[in-house]
Design a protein around this motif. Structure first.
Motif, PDB file in Angstrom:
ATOM      1  N   ASP A 185       3.293  -6.033  -5.642  1.00 55.36           N
ATOM      2  CA  ASP A 185       1.875  -6.182  -5.944  1.00 55.36           C
ATOM      3  C   ASP A 185       1.162  -5.031  -5.237  1.00 55.36           C
ATOM      4  OD1 ASP A 185      -0.748  -6.854  -6.309  1.00 55.36           O
ATOM      5  OD2 ASP A 185      -0.658  -8.768  -5.230  1.00 55.36           O
ATOM      6  N   VAL A 186       0.924  -3.943  -5.959  1.00 60.28           N
ATOM      7  CA  VAL A 186       0.355  -2.739  -5.347  1.00 60.28           C
ATOM      8  C   VAL A 186      -1.154  -2.897  -5.181  1.00 60.28           C
ATOM      9  CG1 VAL A 186       0.074  -0.251  -5.507  1.00 60.28           C
ATOM     10  CG2 VAL A 186       2.180  -1.320  -6.352  1.00 60.28           C
ATOM     11  N   LEU A 187      -1.598  -2.953  -3.929  1.00 59.54           N
ATOM     12  CA  LEU A 187      -3.018  -3.103  -3.636  1.00 59.54           C
ATOM     13  C   LEU A 187      -3.775  -1.796  -3.834  1.00 59.54           C
ATOM     14  CD1 LEU A 187      -2.828  -5.239  -0.364  1.00 59.54           C
ATOM     15  CD2 LEU A 187      -3.048  -6.039  -2.733  1.00 59.54           C
ATOM     16  N   GLY A 188      -3.084  -0.684  -3.596  1.00 56.86           N
ATOM     17  CA  GLY A 188      -3.739   0.606  -3.755  1.00 56.86           C
ATOM     18  C   GLY A 188      -2.978   1.726  -3.085  1.00 56.86           C
ATOM     19  N   VAL A 189      -3.625   2.891  -3.057  1.00 61.22           N
ATOM     20  CA  VAL A 189      -3.045   4.115  -2.499  1.00 61.22           C
ATOM     21  C   VAL A 189      -3.937   4.615  -1.371  1.00 61.22           C
ATOM     22  CG1 VAL A 189      -2.520   6.549  -2.989  1.00 61.22           C
ATOM     23  CG2 VAL A 189      -1.956   4.771  -4.680  1.00 61.22           C
ATOM     24  N   ALA A 190      -3.311   5.076  -0.283  1.00 58.58           N
ATOM     25  CA  ALA A 190      -4.029   5.712   0.821  1.00 58.58           C
ATOM     26  C   ALA A 190      -3.454   7.114   1.015  1.00 58.58           C
ATOM     27  CB  ALA A 190      -3.889   4.894   2.101  1.00 58.58           C
ATOM     28  N   VAL A 208       0.865  -1.178   0.000  1.00 62.99           N
ATOM     29  CA  VAL A 208       0.000   0.000   0.000  1.00 62.99           C
ATOM     30  C   VAL A 208       0.901   1.226   0.000  1.00 62.99           C
ATOM     31  CG1 VAL A 208      -1.676   1.371   1.307  1.00 62.99           C
ATOM     32  CG2 VAL A 208      -1.958  -1.106   1.133  1.00 62.99           C
ATOM     33  N   ILE A 209       0.630   2.159  -0.903  1.00 62.52           N
ATOM     34  CA  ILE A 209       1.444   3.366  -1.043  1.00 62.52           C
ATOM     35  C   ILE A 209       0.752   4.541  -0.355  1.00 62.52           C
ATOM     36  CG2 ILE A 209       2.418   5.022  -2.688  1.00 62.52           C
ATOM     37  CD1 ILE A 209       2.772   2.698  -4.643  1.00 62.52           C
ATOM     38  N   ILE A 210       1.526   5.279   0.450  1.00 63.08           N
ATOM     39  CA  ILE A 210       1.013   6.400   1.226  1.00 63.08           C
ATOM     40  C   ILE A 210       1.377   7.722   0.561  1.00 63.08           C
ATOM     41  CG2 ILE A 210       0.980   7.536   3.486  1.00 63.08           C
ATOM     42  CD1 ILE A 210      -0.138   4.648   3.454  1.00 63.08           C
ATOM     43  N   GLU A 211       0.358   8.577   0.408  1.00 66.36           N
ATOM     44  CA  GLU A 211       0.539   9.920  -0.145  1.00 66.36           C
ATOM     45  C   GLU A 211      -0.158  10.903   0.789  1.00 66.36           C
ATOM     46  OE1 GLU A 211       2.176  12.116  -1.560  1.00 66.36           O
ATOM     47  OE2 GLU A 211       1.927  11.715  -3.708  1.00 66.36           O
ATOM     48  N   ASP A 212       0.278  12.161   0.785  1.00 67.83           N
ATOM     49  CA  ASP A 212      -0.381  13.124   1.677  1.00 67.83           C
ATOM     50  C   ASP A 212      -1.560  13.822   1.012  1.00 67.83           C
ATOM     51  OD1 ASP A 212       1.182  14.775  -0.009  1.00 67.83           O
ATOM     52  OD2 ASP A 212       1.357  16.308   1.550  1.00 67.83           O
ATOM     53  N   LEU A 213      -1.470  14.062  -0.297  1.00 67.52           N
ATOM     54  CA  LEU A 213      -2.476  14.882  -0.979  1.00 67.52           C
ATOM     55  C   LEU A 213      -2.697  14.376  -2.398  1.00 67.52           C
ATOM     56  CD1 LEU A 213      -4.180  17.553  -1.140  1.00 67.52           C
ATOM     57  CD2 LEU A 213      -2.083  18.671  -1.926  1.00 67.52           C
ATOM     58  N   ILE A 214      -3.961  14.302  -2.806  1.00 67.14           N
ATOM     59  CA  ILE A 214      -4.292  13.900  -4.173  1.00 67.14           C
ATOM     60  C   ILE A 214      -4.908  15.086  -4.902  1.00 67.14           C
ATOM     61  CG2 ILE A 214      -5.638  12.355  -5.638  1.00 67.14           C
ATOM     62  CD1 ILE A 214      -3.513  10.890  -4.028  1.00 67.14           C
ATOM     63  N   SER A 215      -4.240  15.532  -5.963  1.00 66.71           N
ATOM     64  CA  SER A 215      -4.836  16.546  -6.839  1.00 66.71           C
ATOM     65  C   SER A 215      -5.301  15.819  -8.104  1.00 66.71           C
ATOM     66  CB  SER A 215      -3.854  17.679  -7.126  1.00 66.71           C
ATOM     67  OG  SER A 215      -2.614  17.169  -7.602  1.00 66.71           O
ATOM     68  N   THR A 216      -4.407  15.635  -9.074  1.00 72.38           N
ATOM     69  CA  THR A 216      -4.778  14.839 -10.250  1.00 72.38           C
ATOM     70  C   THR A 216      -4.356  13.379 -10.115  1.00 72.38           C
ATOM     71  OG1 THR A 216      -2.702  15.288 -11.419  1.00 72.38           O
ATOM     72  CG2 THR A 216      -4.512  16.860 -11.735  1.00 72.38           C
ATOM     73  N   VAL A 238      -6.256   1.462 -10.202  1.00 72.13           N
ATOM     74  CA  VAL A 238      -5.672   1.548  -8.860  1.00 72.13           C
ATOM     75  C   VAL A 238      -6.730   2.028  -7.867  1.00 72.13           C
ATOM     76  CG1 VAL A 238      -3.929   2.679  -7.407  1.00 72.13           C
ATOM     77  CG2 VAL A 238      -3.369   2.001  -9.760  1.00 72.13           C
ATOM     78  N   LYS A 239      -6.870   1.322  -6.776  1.00 71.45           N
ATOM     79  CA  LYS A 239      -7.824   1.701  -5.730  1.00 71.45           C
ATOM     80  C   LYS A 239      -7.248   2.832  -4.886  1.00 71.45           C
ATOM     81  CE  LYS A 239     -10.505  -0.248  -1.881  1.00 71.45           C
ATOM     82  NZ  LYS A 239     -10.869  -1.504  -1.170  1.00 71.45           N
ATOM     83  N   LEU A 240      -8.082   3.843  -4.618  1.00 66.01           N
ATOM     84  CA  LEU A 240      -7.677   4.983  -3.789  1.00 66.01           C
ATOM     85  C   LEU A 240      -8.617   5.110  -2.610  1.00 66.01           C
ATOM     86  CD1 LEU A 240      -6.172   7.716  -3.239  1.00 66.01           C
ATOM     87  CD2 LEU A 240      -7.918   8.788  -4.697  1.00 66.01           C
ATOM     88  N   VAL A 241      -8.035   5.254  -1.414  1.00 61.33           N
ATOM     89  CA  VAL A 241      -8.822   5.578  -0.221  1.00 61.33           C
ATOM     90  C   VAL A 241      -8.200   6.819   0.423  1.00 61.33           C
ATOM     91  CG1 VAL A 241      -9.607   3.225   0.209  1.00 61.33           C
ATOM     92  CG2 VAL A 241      -7.492   4.015   1.266  1.00 61.33           C
ATOM     93  N   THR A 242      -9.044   7.698   0.950  1.00 55.97           N
ATOM     94  CA  THR A 242      -8.543   8.913   1.604  1.00 55.97           C
ATOM     95  C   THR A 242      -9.224   9.091   2.954  1.00 55.97           C
ATOM     96  OG1 THR A 242     -10.188  10.373   0.578  1.00 55.97           O
ATOM     97  CG2 THR A 242      -8.135  10.011  -0.628  1.00 55.97           C
ATOM     98  N   LEU A 243      -8.530   9.778   3.848  1.00 57.64           N
ATOM     99  CA  LEU A 243      -9.062   9.997   5.186  1.00 57.64           C
ATOM    100  C   LEU A 243     -10.062  11.139   5.218  1.00 57.64           C
ATOM    101  CD1 LEU A 243      -5.836   9.593   7.366  1.00 57.64           C
ATOM    102  CD2 LEU A 243      -7.351   7.844   6.425  1.00 57.64           C
ATOM    103  N   SER A 244      -9.856  12.155   4.397  1.00 56.45           N
ATOM    104  CA  SER A 244     -10.773  13.279   4.322  1.00 56.45           C
ATOM    105  C   SER A 244     -10.798  13.784   2.886  1.00 56.45           C
ATOM    106  CB  SER A 244     -10.362  14.392   5.292  1.00 56.45           C
ATOM    107  OG  SER A 244     -11.398  15.354   5.415  1.00 56.45           O
ATOM    108  N   ASN A 245     -11.655  14.766   2.635  1.00 55.97           N
ATOM    109  CA  ASN A 245     -11.832  15.205   1.258  1.00 55.97           C
ATOM    110  C   ASN A 245     -12.331  16.644   1.191  1.00 55.97           C
ATOM    111  OD1 ASN A 245     -14.908  15.125   1.269  1.00 55.97           O
ATOM    112  ND2 ASN A 245     -14.417  13.000   1.799  1.00 55.97           N
TER     113      ASN A 245
END
Length: 209
Positions: free
Chosen positions: A144-149, A119-127, A168-175
């Motif tokens: 084997d990348v399951l997705g991005v958080a 699982v790959i961790i990112e702080d901010l998703i724009s595009t 790619v599956k994306l999950v975020t904590l807030s939006n």
């Protein structure tokens, strides 16, 4: 309150997010934006940091129960990823924006076994462009990348399209939607500002028209 609301409130309170619907910021792409976000600031606030990292752990357990390794994107995803990996007692690695031009030429730092579920961790998703490049790099290395958080997403249509196209599956904590609702309730913006902010989410190029 929900996790998304709690994080949105904290991001506003610690000024990790600025809202300026009447004096927009200019993004590198040239787009005028009513929001500016710097989630690196969250690292300086222990209560907010703990809220985020605990939120990541619970979200990852639900969305990606088979995860075997956590990877952070350079640079913003590295500290969050390391804390998450420690809390989950999992291996950690990080992914450079491009391979090193010396030594072994690594793009992934740390030991990732071929086929390991990541699982790959990112702080901010724009595009989503930069983190999806990290996904591609990890896959090239055999992960084997399951997705991005991620902590937060602007909910731009382009991001949704990019993640869908990449499978790619994306999950975020807030939006963005949650944040502007909290901002209105707490008095950071007025009704006219809320209208402009909603327009931006729908169309980044014509929201000021």
């Amino acid at each position: 309150m929900t996790l998304a609301k709690d994080i949105a409130r904290d991001l506003l309170d610690i000024k990790a997010v600025y809202l300026k619907p009447n004096e927009p910021f200019t993004w590198a792409s040239g787009i005028k934006s009513p929001i500016y976000t710097d989630n690196r600031i969250t690292l300086s606030y222990p209560e907010t940091r703990t809220l985020i990292e605990d939120g990541f752990v619970e979200t990852i357990k639900k969305a990606f129960p088979d995860v075997e390794v956590i990877a952070g994107t350079a640079t913003a995803g590295i500290p969050h990823g390391a804390i998450i990996a420690d809390k989950m007692r999992l291996p950690f690695a990080y992914i450079r924006s491009k391979p090193k031009d010396h030594g072994a030429g690594n793009q992934i730092e740390g030991r990732v076994v071929k086929g390991q579920k990541m699982v790959i961790i990112e702080d901010l998703i724009s595009t989503g462009g930069s983190v999806l490049e990290a996904v591609s790099a990890a896959k090239r290395e055999g992960a084997d990348v399951l997705g991005v958080a991620a902590i937060f997403t602007y909910e731009l249509l382009k991001a949704s399209q990019n993640f869908t196209a990449a499978g790619v599956k994306l999950v975020t904590l807030s939006n963005y939607s949650e944040l502007i609702k909290v901002a209105k309730v707490q008095g950071y913006i007025d009704a006219d500002g809320l209208t402009l902010l909603k327009r931006f989410k729908d169309n980044q190029e014509t929201w000021q028209d």
